[in-house]
Design an enzyme around this catalytic site. Structure first.
Site, PDB file in Angstrom:
ATOM      1  N   ARG A   1      -8.518  -0.447   4.362  1.00 63.61           N
ATOM      2  CA  ARG A   1      -7.634   0.552   3.755  1.00 63.61           C
ATOM      3  C   ARG A   1      -6.276  -0.045   3.415  1.00 63.61           C
ATOM      4  NH1 ARG A   1      -6.334   4.390   7.735  1.00 63.61           N
ATOM      5  NH2 ARG A   1      -4.750   4.816   6.191  1.00 63.61           N
TER       6      ARG A   1
ATOM      7  N   LYS B   1       0.841  -1.207   0.000  1.00 60.17           N
ATOM      8  CA  LYS B   1       0.000   0.000   0.000  1.00 60.17           C
ATOM      9  C   LYS B   1       0.876   1.258   0.000  1.00 60.17           C
ATOM     10  CE  LYS B   1      -1.701   1.626   4.042  1.00 60.17           C
ATOM     11  NZ  LYS B   1      -1.431   3.049   4.369  1.00 60.17           N
ATOM     12  N   ASN B   2       1.866   1.274   0.885  1.00 61.49           N
ATOM     13  CA  ASN B   2       2.632   2.509   1.059  1.00 61.49           C
ATOM     14  C   ASN B   2       3.615   2.781  -0.081  1.00 61.49           C
ATOM     15  OD1 ASN B   2       1.149   3.022   3.287  1.00 61.49           O
ATOM     16  ND2 ASN B   2       2.720   2.439   4.779  1.00 61.49           N
TER      17      ASN B   2
ATOM     18  N   CYS C   1      -5.793  13.042  12.713  1.00 57.11           N
ATOM     19  CA  CYS C   1      -5.585  11.625  12.453  1.00 57.11           C
ATOM     20  C   CYS C   1      -5.761  10.748  13.670  1.00 57.11           C
ATOM     21  CB  CYS C   1      -4.182  11.451  11.924  1.00 57.11           C
ATOM     22  SG  CYS C   1      -3.868   9.776  11.559  1.00 57.11           S
TER      23      CYS C   1
ATOM     24  N   ASP D   1       4.535   0.571  12.012  1.00 55.99           N
ATOM     25  CA  ASP D   1       3.315  -0.045  11.466  1.00 55.99           C
ATOM     26  C   ASP D   1       3.148  -1.499  11.915  1.00 55.99           C
ATOM     27  OD1 ASP D   1       2.836   2.320  10.186  1.00 55.99           O
ATOM     28  OD2 ASP D   1       3.560   1.663   8.233  1.00 55.99           O
TER      29      ASP D   1
ATOM     30  N   ARG E   1      -0.786  14.882  12.738  1.00 61.64           N
ATOM     31  CA  ARG E   1       0.181  14.574  11.674  1.00 61.64           C
ATOM     32  C   ARG E   1       0.434  15.840  10.874  1.00 61.64           C
ATOM     33  NH1 ARG E   1      -1.525   8.719   9.298  1.00 61.64           N
ATOM     34  NH2 ARG E   1       0.454   8.734   8.184  1.00 61.64           N
TER      35      ARG E   1
HETATM   36  N1  EPU Z   1       5.924  14.731  10.960  1.00 62.45           N
HETATM   37  C1  EPU Z   1       5.963  16.059  11.314  1.00 62.45           C
HETATM   38  N2  EPU Z   1       5.944  17.006  10.323  1.00 62.45           N
HETATM   39  C2  EPU Z   1       5.879  16.667   9.003  1.00 62.45           C
HETATM   40  C3  EPU Z   1       5.832  15.292   8.653  1.00 62.45           C
HETATM   41  C4  EPU Z   1       5.851  14.340   9.650  1.00 62.45           C
HETATM   42  O1  EPU Z   1       6.022  16.405  12.491  1.00 62.45           O
HETATM   43  O2  EPU Z   1       5.867  17.574   8.154  1.00 62.45           O
HETATM   44  C5  EPU Z   1       5.949  13.708  12.025  1.00 62.45           C
HETATM   45  C6  EPU Z   1       4.649  12.906  12.061  1.00 62.45           C
HETATM   46  O3  EPU Z   1       3.655  13.577  12.809  1.00 62.45           O
HETATM   47  C7  EPU Z   1       5.095  11.625  12.702  1.00 62.45           C
HETATM   48  C8  EPU Z   1       6.505  11.447  12.173  1.00 62.45           C
HETATM   49  O4  EPU Z   1       6.925  12.741  11.721  1.00 62.45           O
HETATM   50  O5  EPU Z   1       5.110  11.751  14.089  1.00 62.45           O
HETATM   51  C9  EPU Z   1       6.638  10.447  11.051  1.00 62.45           C
HETATM   52  O6  EPU Z   1       5.789  10.784   9.986  1.00 62.45           O
HETATM   53  P1  EPU Z   1       6.105  10.416   8.460  1.00 62.45           P
HETATM   54  O7  EPU Z   1       5.972  11.658   7.681  1.00 62.45           O
HETATM   55  O8  EPU Z   1       7.368   9.642   8.381  1.00 62.45           O
HETATM   56  O9  EPU Z   1       4.886   9.435   8.139  1.00 62.45           O
HETATM   57  P2  EPU Z   1       3.856   9.524   6.963  1.00 62.45           P
HETATM   58  O10 EPU Z   1       4.550   9.811   5.683  1.00 62.45           O
HETATM   59  O11 EPU Z   1       2.705  10.362   7.361  1.00 62.45           O
HETATM   60  C10 EPU Z   1       4.145   7.000   6.333  1.00 62.45           C
HETATM   61  C11 EPU Z   1       3.227   5.816   6.179  1.00 62.45           C
HETATM   62  C12 EPU Z   1       2.721   5.401   7.544  1.00 62.45           C
HETATM   63  C13 EPU Z   1       3.920   5.045   8.417  1.00 62.45           C
HETATM   64  C14 EPU Z   1       4.886   6.226   8.495  1.00 62.45           C
HETATM   65  C15 EPU Z   1       6.161   5.914   9.253  1.00 62.45           C
HETATM   66  C16 EPU Z   1       2.270   6.061   3.996  1.00 62.45           C
HETATM   67  C17 EPU Z   1       1.081   6.327   3.160  1.00 62.45           C
HETATM   68  N3  EPU Z   1       2.127   6.163   5.311  1.00 62.45           N
HETATM   69  O12 EPU Z   1       3.352   8.026   6.925  1.00 62.45           O
HETATM   70  O13 EPU Z   1       1.915   4.249   7.349  1.00 62.45           O
HETATM   71  O14 EPU Z   1       3.488   4.723   9.709  1.00 62.45           O
HETATM   72  O15 EPU Z   1       5.257   6.639   7.154  1.00 62.45           O
HETATM   73  O16 EPU Z   1       6.805   4.826   8.718  1.00 62.45           O
HETATM   74  O17 EPU Z   1       3.323   5.724   3.470  1.00 62.45           O
HETATM   75  C18 EPU Z   1       0.191   2.731   7.827  1.00 62.45           C
HETATM   76  O18 EPU Z   1       0.472   2.152   6.757  1.00 62.45           O
HETATM   77  O19 EPU Z   1      -0.586   2.249   8.686  1.00 62.45           O
HETATM   78  C19 EPU Z   1       0.800   4.025   8.109  1.00 62.45           C
HETATM   79  C20 EPU Z   1       0.329   4.853   9.025  1.00 62.45           C
END
Ligand code: EPU
Length: 419
Positions: free
Chosen positions: A400, A22-23, A116, A308, A121
């Site tokens: 999802r 998915k990711n 979220c 995850d 987030r």
């Molecule tokens: N964060 C910030 N500011 C930002 C971006 C992120 O503070 O501008 C913080 C977030 O709040 C969080 C941390 O940084 O505490 C990590 O967030 P990240 O941006 O790495 O995560 P994401 O891109 O929102 C993706 C996956 C998630 C997975 C995380 C970490 C996708 C679609 N989602 O989320 O997947 O947990 O990376 O590996 O790729 C899931 O599949 O269940 C899922 C939540």
């Protein structure tokens, strides 16, 4: 509203081919927007988040069709650059369309993805990195209005405060067609970032360093379409391994990404399961009651233990011998599944980012509500090893990320149905 009904206590046994990730699929579908020509994506999982991504693509003028796990995306006629709030809210990761639309047209209007289940987030890192690339960004109510000065993003040196997966993806997507060189320091190293970059390279992009913390991108004027196979889903893999481990079962996962799953496998091995891997297969036999994991399980960016997979492993350890300790370091609010596990008889104490899981003799079935995607999957793990019947509601969260979970479980001999 649909629910899952699970009769626990059966050992899961058998062979399962892993779904595509998915990711990976979501950013790669967004990346297809950058290509002049058709992209054919194989092994694309049939998930509600993938359908949401294809609705966004169709809305902005692409032609996206999906059948038999193949998505075909023709982006020759991108028209709109504004994604309505309703579509943005269908899926939190819709924010990665921002970088892709900027890369394609130099402008876009999106909205802040909703509050979220995993805690706040924010997207501050996405926005400040894009601003460094010469994008003017204005926030008006819930809208984020972006426009590249001169119509095209500019290469820049970007140092992320944290290796955010989404921010790294957004910068890559904006940079592959930007003017000049972009360097991302402290980039996320998740395997899905490498998958995105492999796809983009096949479309003609010039990217190096993915999988390491410094990624270098030389912008090209235009990318072309290609045919690509999405990598296997390492988190679905961790989930089915947890189910088999919790039910004293035996499983062969095929189409598995073994090196990418190593951070999870090495922890699961500490529970006493026997695990053997070959190129793209994982064999795991549990056989007896699991042992608690002696070392604290700390979630970390890749190659650390994946956040995850925290909930599904926790569910498996609720009926292990001894006490396991988890430390959630990525999201503020990722223990919401623990209330459901407590209802099923688990003994878990949460104190801030630490959860202490004391193994109990056995769990019992209960009616619970999925709180989020991985939390819902954890409830399914617990229900499969519990004595008696459980019902899980709000399974839209589970759909999802897991392609027909109930069919996968039934293939392995478990009793799980959708009603
Ligand atoms: N964060 C910030 N500011 C930002 C971006 C992120 O503070 O501008 C913080 C977030 O709040 C969080 C941390 O940084 O505490 C990590 O967030 P990240 O941006 O790495 O995560 P994401 O891109 O929102 C993706 C996956 C998630 C997975 C995380 C970490 C996708 C679609 N989602 O989320 O997947 O947990 O990376 O590996 O790729 C899931 O599949 O269940 C899922 C939540």
């Amino acid at each position: 509203m649909q629910k899952f009904i699970i009769n626990g206590g059966r050992r899961l046994r058998g062979e399962l081919a892993l779904q595509g990730s998915k990711n990976s699929s979501l950013p790669i579908m967004a990346a297809a927007l950058l290509c002049f020509g058709e992209c054919t994506l194989h092994s694309c999982p049939a998930l509600t988040d993938v359908y949401a991504a294809s609705r966004i693509l169709n809305f902005v003028g692409c032609k996206c069709t999906f059948s038999d796990n193949t998505a075909v995306i023709d982006s020759s006629a991108v028209g709109s650059t504004a994604v309505p709030e309703g579509l943005m809210r269908e899926m939190r990761s819709s924010i990665i369309f921002m970088g892709a639309m900027l890369g394609r047209t130099g402008e876009c209007t999106v909205s802040v993805p909703g509050g979220c289940e995993l805690g706040p987030r924010p997207i501050d890192m996405h926005l400040s990195a894009l601003r460094k690339m010469g994008i003017d960004i204005r926030e008006n109510g819930g809208d984020i209005i972006c426009r590249a000065f001169g119509g095209r993003a500019k290469g820049a040196k970007i140092s992320l405060a944290f290796p955010s997966v989404g921010a790294t993806e957004n910068v890559i997507l904006a940079a592959v067609t930007a003017e000049g060189e972009t360097v991302i320091n402290n980039a996320a190293r998740e395997p899905e970032i490498c998958d995105l970059c492999s796809f983009l390279r096949r479309c003609g992009a010039d990217i190096s360093g993915d999988g390491e913390s410094r990624i270098i991108i030389n912008g090209k004027k235009q990318l072309h379409g290609c045919e690509y196979t999405i990598m296997p889903d390492r988190i679905a893999g961790a989930t089915y391994l947890s189910m088999a481990a919790a039910t004293k079962g035996e499983i062969i996962l095929t189409n598995a990404c073994v090196p990418e799953m190593e951070p999870f496998i090495s922890v699961l091995e500490q529970t006493g399961c026997s695990i053997y891997t070959s190129e793209n297969r994982i064999y795991m036999r549990s056989g007896t009651r699991l042992r608690a994991v002696r070392d604290r399980i700390r979630t970390m960016p890749h190659p650390g233990f994946p956040t995850d997979a925290q909930a599904v492993l926790m569910a498996a350890l609720t009926a292990a011998d001894g006490t396991s300790v988890f430390e959630e370091n990525i999201f503020d609010c990722r223990y919401r599944h623990t209330d459901a596990l407590l209802k099923m008889g688990a003994d878990i104490q949460v104190l801030g980012k630490v959860a202490v899981v004391k193994g109990v003799e056995k769990l019992h079935g209960a009616n619970v509500e999925a709180t989020d995607l991985r939390g819902g999957a954890a409830m399914a793990v617990a229900a499969l090893c519990a004595e008696g019947c459980s019902e899980i509601t709000k399974i839209c969260h589970i759909d999802r990320g897991y392609e027909k979970m109930e069919e996968a479980v039934r293939l392995l001999g478990g009793e799980m149905r959708r009603s």
